[in-house]
Write a protein that holds these residues in place. Sequence first.
Motif, PDB file in Angstrom:
ATOM      1  N   HIS A 110      80.037  38.540  -3.033  1.00 47.27           N
ATOM      2  CA  HIS A 110      80.016  37.690  -1.847  1.00 47.27           C
ATOM      3  C   HIS A 110      79.967  36.234  -2.287  1.00 47.27           C
ATOM      4  CE1 HIS A 110      78.971  36.176   2.113  1.00 47.27           C
ATOM      5  NE2 HIS A 110      77.977  35.536   1.563  1.00 47.27           N
ATOM      6  N   ILE A 111      80.656  35.378  -1.570  1.00 45.24           N
ATOM      7  CA  ILE A 111      80.548  33.940  -1.811  1.00 45.24           C
ATOM      8  C   ILE A 111      79.995  33.313  -0.545  1.00 45.24           C
ATOM      9  CG2 ILE A 111      81.769  31.786  -2.271  1.00 45.24           C
ATOM     10  CD1 ILE A 111      83.763  33.385  -3.923  1.00 45.24           C
ATOM     11  N   GLY A 112      78.828  32.676  -0.679  1.00 50.81           N
ATOM     12  CA  GLY A 112      78.179  32.039   0.454  1.00 50.81           C
ATOM     13  C   GLY A 112      77.925  30.571   0.166  1.00 50.81           C
ATOM     14  N   VAL A 113      77.729  29.802   1.228  1.00 45.36           N
ATOM     15  CA  VAL A 113      77.449  28.375   1.108  1.00 45.36           C
ATOM     16  C   VAL A 113      76.153  28.098   1.854  1.00 45.36           C
ATOM     17  CG1 VAL A 113      78.320  26.054   1.615  1.00 45.36           C
ATOM     18  CG2 VAL A 113      79.916  27.857   0.987  1.00 45.36           C
ATOM     19  N   SER A 114      75.320  27.252   1.293  1.00 47.68           N
ATOM     20  CA  SER A 114      74.050  26.879   1.906  1.00 47.68           C
ATOM     21  C   SER A 114      74.243  26.488   3.365  1.00 47.68           C
ATOM     22  CB  SER A 114      73.435  25.711   1.140  1.00 47.68           C
ATOM     23  OG  SER A 114      72.355  25.158   1.869  1.00 47.68           O
ATOM     24  N   ARG A 115      73.352  26.937   4.208  1.00 52.39           N
ATOM     25  CA  ARG A 115      73.426  26.613   5.637  1.00 52.39           C
ATOM     26  C   ARG A 115      73.206  25.125   5.890  1.00 52.39           C
ATOM     27  NH1 ARG A 115      69.630  31.517   7.570  1.00 52.39           N
ATOM     28  NH2 ARG A 115      71.072  33.191   7.072  1.00 52.39           N
ATOM     29  N   LYS A 116      72.572  24.461   4.959  1.00 51.73           N
ATOM     30  CA  LYS A 116      72.297  23.026   5.135  1.00 51.73           C
ATOM     31  C   LYS A 116      73.559  22.181   5.008  1.00 51.73           C
ATOM     32  CE  LYS A 116      67.504  23.319   3.686  1.00 51.73           C
ATOM     33  NZ  LYS A 116      66.510  22.895   2.691  1.00 51.73           N
ATOM     34  N   ILE A 117      74.635  22.764   4.468  1.00 51.30           N
ATOM     35  CA  ILE A 117      75.920  22.062   4.423  1.00 51.30           C
ATOM     36  C   ILE A 117      76.622  22.403   5.733  1.00 51.30           C
ATOM     37  CG2 ILE A 117      78.119  21.812   3.218  1.00 51.30           C
ATOM     38  CD1 ILE A 117      76.659  22.626   0.646  1.00 51.30           C
ATOM     39  N   SER A 118      76.622  21.461   6.663  1.00 47.77           N
ATOM     40  CA  SER A 118      77.081  21.754   8.021  1.00 47.77           C
ATOM     41  C   SER A 118      78.573  21.529   8.234  1.00 47.77           C
ATOM     42  CB  SER A 118      76.287  20.928   9.038  1.00 47.77           C
ATOM     43  OG  SER A 118      76.420  19.554   8.740  1.00 47.77           O
ATOM     44  N   SER A 119      79.199  20.666   7.458  1.00 48.34           N
ATOM     45  CA  SER A 119      80.613  20.365   7.641  1.00 48.34           C
ATOM     46  C   SER A 119      81.456  21.584   7.271  1.00 48.34           C
ATOM     47  CB  SER A 119      81.016  19.179   6.772  1.00 48.34           C
ATOM     48  OG  SER A 119      82.406  19.091   6.659  1.00 48.34           O
ATOM     49  N   GLU A 120      82.218  22.069   8.237  1.00 50.33           N
ATOM     50  CA  GLU A 120      83.062  23.245   7.998  1.00 50.33           C
ATOM     51  C   GLU A 120      84.136  22.946   6.961  1.00 50.33           C
ATOM     52  OE1 GLU A 120      83.308  27.012   8.124  1.00 50.33           O
ATOM     53  OE2 GLU A 120      81.860  26.035   9.440  1.00 50.33           O
ATOM     54  N   GLU A 121      84.609  21.702   6.933  1.00 54.75           N
ATOM     55  CA  GLU A 121      85.600  21.279   5.937  1.00 54.75           C
ATOM     56  C   GLU A 121      85.028  21.376   4.518  1.00 54.75           C
ATOM     57  OE1 GLU A 121      87.596  17.252   5.719  1.00 54.75           O
ATOM     58  OE2 GLU A 121      87.984  17.826   7.820  1.00 54.75           O
ATOM     59  N   GLU A 122      83.804  20.869   4.350  1.00 57.81           N
ATOM     60  CA  GLU A 122      83.146  20.895   3.031  1.00 57.81           C
ATOM     61  C   GLU A 122      82.838  22.324   2.616  1.00 57.81           C
ATOM     62  OE1 GLU A 122      81.257  19.242  -0.484  1.00 57.81           O
ATOM     63  OE2 GLU A 122      82.982  18.851   0.772  1.00 57.81           O
ATOM     64  N   ARG A 123      82.405  23.161   3.538  1.00 58.28           N
ATOM     65  CA  ARG A 123      82.096  24.565   3.237  1.00 58.28           C
ATOM     66  C   ARG A 123      83.360  25.281   2.746  1.00 58.28           C
ATOM     67  NH1 ARG A 123      77.308  26.415   5.382  1.00 58.28           N
ATOM     68  NH2 ARG A 123      78.092  28.532   5.605  1.00 58.28           N
TER      69      ARG A 123
END
Length: 181
Positions: free
Chosen positions: A106-119
């Motif tokens: 699985h590849i996940g991104v921290s929830r604190k990174i809110s920008s969908e573009e950055e995620r």
Amino acid sequence: DWSSDVCSSDLRLSERTDNLNFAHRSTNRRQRRRGPAPSPNGKPEEPIRVSGAPVKASPTISELLREGQEILVQVAKEPLGKKGARITSHIALPGRYLVYMPTVDHIGVSRKISSEEERSRLKRIIQENRNGLPGGFIVRTAAEGRGEDEFIQDLRFLGNLWTDIRSRSEKKSAPALIHRD
């Protein structure tokens, strides 16, 4: 808190003398109810079915492991008082910008990174540069706005660390401390 005490341990399963107590409950505490909730008429209800198929029960520990088998585990929580350490077979190796999980895909991104573009950018960088490295990753909050070369360094470091841990675990017999972070 990402604890990384990884060690190989053997788990002995035997019916005669070993009593494996995975949870201790005092007799004066309320007992948790196991199984399906009873219906109003007092009989247990059928398990919920997904698309007509019966729900599969989780395998028991004796179905997953055999006596004397060596497994690689990570200490998830240190022992406190009379409680023993909490261990897991889902290894998590922290890096500067990534957490590598070799046993999870699985590849996940921290929830604190809110920008969908950055995620999306961060996920794409990991997928393009993992170079056949098995397992999954969590992109940490510190990764926001970082360049691709920094991720490549973290991927290499974590891949080499996992390779080193696996080779050391094959050379030592259980119980043994393999890696301490």
